[in-house]
Design a protein around this motif. Structure first.
Motif, short mmCIF file in Angstrom:
data_model
loop_
_atom_site.label_atom_id
_atom_site.label_comp_id
_atom_site.label_asym_id
_atom_site.label_seq_id
_atom_site.Cartn_x
_atom_site.Cartn_y
_atom_site.Cartn_z
N ALA A 120 0.83 -1.22 0.00
CA ALA A 120 0.00 0.00 0.00
C ALA A 120 0.86 1.25 0.00
O ALA A 120 0.53 2.25 -0.65
N LEU A 121 1.99 1.22 0.71
CA LEU A 121 2.88 2.38 0.71
C LEU A 121 3.52 2.61 -0.66
O LEU A 121 3.75 3.75 -1.06
N SER A 122 3.77 1.54 -1.39
CA SER A 122 4.29 1.68 -2.75
C SER A 122 3.26 2.38 -3.64
O SER A 122 3.60 3.24 -4.45
N VAL A 123 2.01 2.00 -3.48
CA VAL A 123 0.93 2.64 -4.24
C VAL A 123 0.82 4.11 -3.83
O VAL A 123 0.69 5.00 -4.68
N LEU A 124 0.91 4.38 -2.53
CA LEU A 124 0.86 5.76 -2.06
C LEU A 124 2.01 6.58 -2.64
O LEU A 124 1.82 7.74 -3.05
N ALA A 125 3.20 6.00 -2.70
CA ALA A 125 4.35 6.70 -3.29
C ALA A 125 4.09 7.04 -4.75
O ALA A 125 4.44 8.13 -5.22
N ALA A 126 3.47 6.12 -5.47
CA ALA A 126 3.15 6.40 -6.88
C ALA A 126 2.13 7.53 -6.98
O ALA A 126 2.26 8.41 -7.83
N TRP A 127 1.12 7.53 -6.10
CA TRP A 127 0.14 8.61 -6.12
C TRP A 127 0.80 9.96 -5.83
O TRP A 127 0.37 10.99 -6.36
N LYS A 128 1.83 9.98 -5.00
CA LYS A 128 2.54 11.23 -4.71
C LYS A 128 3.10 11.82 -6.00
O LYS A 128 3.00 13.02 -6.24
N HIS A 129 3.67 10.96 -6.84
CA HIS A 129 4.23 11.45 -8.11
C HIS A 129 3.12 11.92 -9.06
O HIS A 129 3.27 12.94 -9.74
N VAL A 130 2.02 11.20 -9.07
CA VAL A 130 0.89 11.61 -9.91
C VAL A 130 0.34 12.95 -9.41
O VAL A 130 0.05 13.85 -10.22
N ASP A 131 0.23 13.10 -8.10
CA ASP A 131 -0.26 14.35 -7.52
C ASP A 131 0.62 15.53 -7.93
O ASP A 131 0.12 16.59 -8.32
N ALA A 132 1.93 15.35 -7.86
CA ALA A 132 2.85 16.43 -8.25
C ALA A 132 2.69 16.77 -9.72
O ALA A 132 2.71 17.95 -10.10
N GLU A 133 2.51 15.77 -10.54
CA GLU A 133 2.35 16.01 -11.98
C GLU A 133 1.02 16.70 -12.26
O GLU A 133 0.95 17.61 -13.09
N VAL A 134 -0.03 16.31 -11.57
CA VAL A 134 -1.33 16.97 -11.76
C VAL A 134 -1.24 18.44 -11.34
O VAL A 134 -1.76 19.32 -12.02
N ARG A 135 -0.55 18.72 -10.24
CA ARG A 135 -0.39 20.12 -9.82
C ARG A 135 0.38 20.92 -10.87
O ARG A 135 0.03 22.06 -11.18
N ARG A 136 1.42 20.32 -11.46
CA ARG A 136 2.20 21.00 -12.49
C ARG A 136 1.33 21.26 -13.73
O ARG A 136 1.31 22.37 -14.26
N LEU A 137 0.59 20.25 -14.16
CA LEU A 137 -0.27 20.42 -15.33
C LEU A 137 -1.40 21.41 -15.06
O LEU A 137 -1.81 22.16 -15.95
N THR A 138 -1.91 21.43 -13.84
CA THR A 138 -2.95 22.39 -13.46
C THR A 138 -2.42 23.81 -13.53
O THR A 138 -3.09 24.72 -14.04
N ALA A 139 -1.20 24.01 -13.02
CA ALA A 139 -0.59 25.35 -13.09
C ALA A 139 -0.38 25.77 -14.54
O ALA A 139 -0.58 26.94 -14.90
N THR A 140 -0.01 24.82 -15.39
CA THR A 140 0.15 25.14 -16.81
C THR A 140 -1.19 25.54 -17.42
O THR A 140 -1.27 26.51 -18.17
N ALA A 141 -2.25 24.81 -17.08
CA ALA A 141 -3.58 25.14 -17.60
C ALA A 141 -4.03 26.52 -17.10
O ALA A 141 -4.61 27.30 -17.86
N ALA A 142 -3.75 26.83 -15.84
CA ALA A 142 -4.11 28.14 -15.30
C ALA A 142 -3.32 29.24 -16.01
O ALA A 142 -3.86 30.29 -16.36
N GLY A 143 -2.04 28.99 -16.26
CA GLY A 143 -1.23 29.97 -16.98
C GLY A 143 -1.72 30.19 -18.40
O GLY A 143 -1.73 31.31 -18.90
N THR A 144 -2.13 29.12 -19.04
CA THR A 144 -2.68 29.24 -20.39
C THR A 144 -3.97 30.05 -20.37
O THR A 144 -4.16 30.95 -21.18
#
Length: 175
Positions: free
Chosen positions: A50-74
């Motif tokens: 479960a912690l391995s899955v949580l670690a993967a979600w952490k990376h997805v979360d960071a990427e979603v935040r980055r893509l969200t900031a890009t969408a807001a900038g656009t």
């Protein structure tokens, strides 16, 4: 603009797509952490899995935040305000400004800007109410042109590109 809620079918499809995207990353993280081959990823201590899955979600979360900031900038580059972004995100204008501080760039100069290319000139101007950019110009051949009554551009650069294309089309003929 307010965003309508998604349907249960859309939520299910989103969940499936996210889990499908997450599984290879979680598998790779688990395999590296344990030294087990990927096909044995789910073996072992359930908490560790479960912690391995949580670690993967952490990376997805960071990427979603980055893509969200890009969408807001656009959105901001096309004239969206923090108030509009906040409304779509379900937060206040101030919350949107705090979340995406660089999304809306205030163009300090709304005064006309001159463009001289191919022997002609064009003036770029921003409409204060719509914040859209327009241009009017005179080509080297004497032809006059404008962005048109219904045309406006999100950025000064976009208006300059269209004005430049007009000036190039109406450059003085070379002997």
């Amino acid at each position: 603009m307010t965003v309508p809620e998604i349907t249960p079918e859309e939520q299910s499809a989103l969940d499936t797509a996210l889990l499908d995207a997450l599984t290879p990353l979680a598998t790779a993280i688990r395999s590296r952490a344990t030294g087990l081959p990927e096909h044995r990823m789910w073996e072992g201590d359930p908490a560790e899995v479960a912690l391995s899955v949580l670690a993967a979600w952490k990376h997805v979360d960071a990427e979603v935040r980055r893509l969200t900031a890009t969408a807001a900038g656009t959105a901001g580059s096309y004239g969206a305000s923090y108030e509009q972004m906040g409304a779509v995100w379900g937060i206040t204008r101030q919350g949107a400004r705090k979340k995406w501080p660089d999304a809306v760039v205030r163009t300090p100069a709304t005064a006309p800007a001159a463009l001289e290319l191919f022997g002609g000139t064009a003036e770029l101007a921003q409409d204060p109410s719509s914040r859209r950019w327009t241009w009017t110009g005179r080509g080297a051949d004497g032809e006059r042109g404008t962005a048109g009554a219904d045309t406006g551009y999100a950025t000064r650069e976009e208006a300059a590109a269209y004005a430049g294309a007009f000036l190039q089309e109406h450059a003085a003929a070379t002997p």
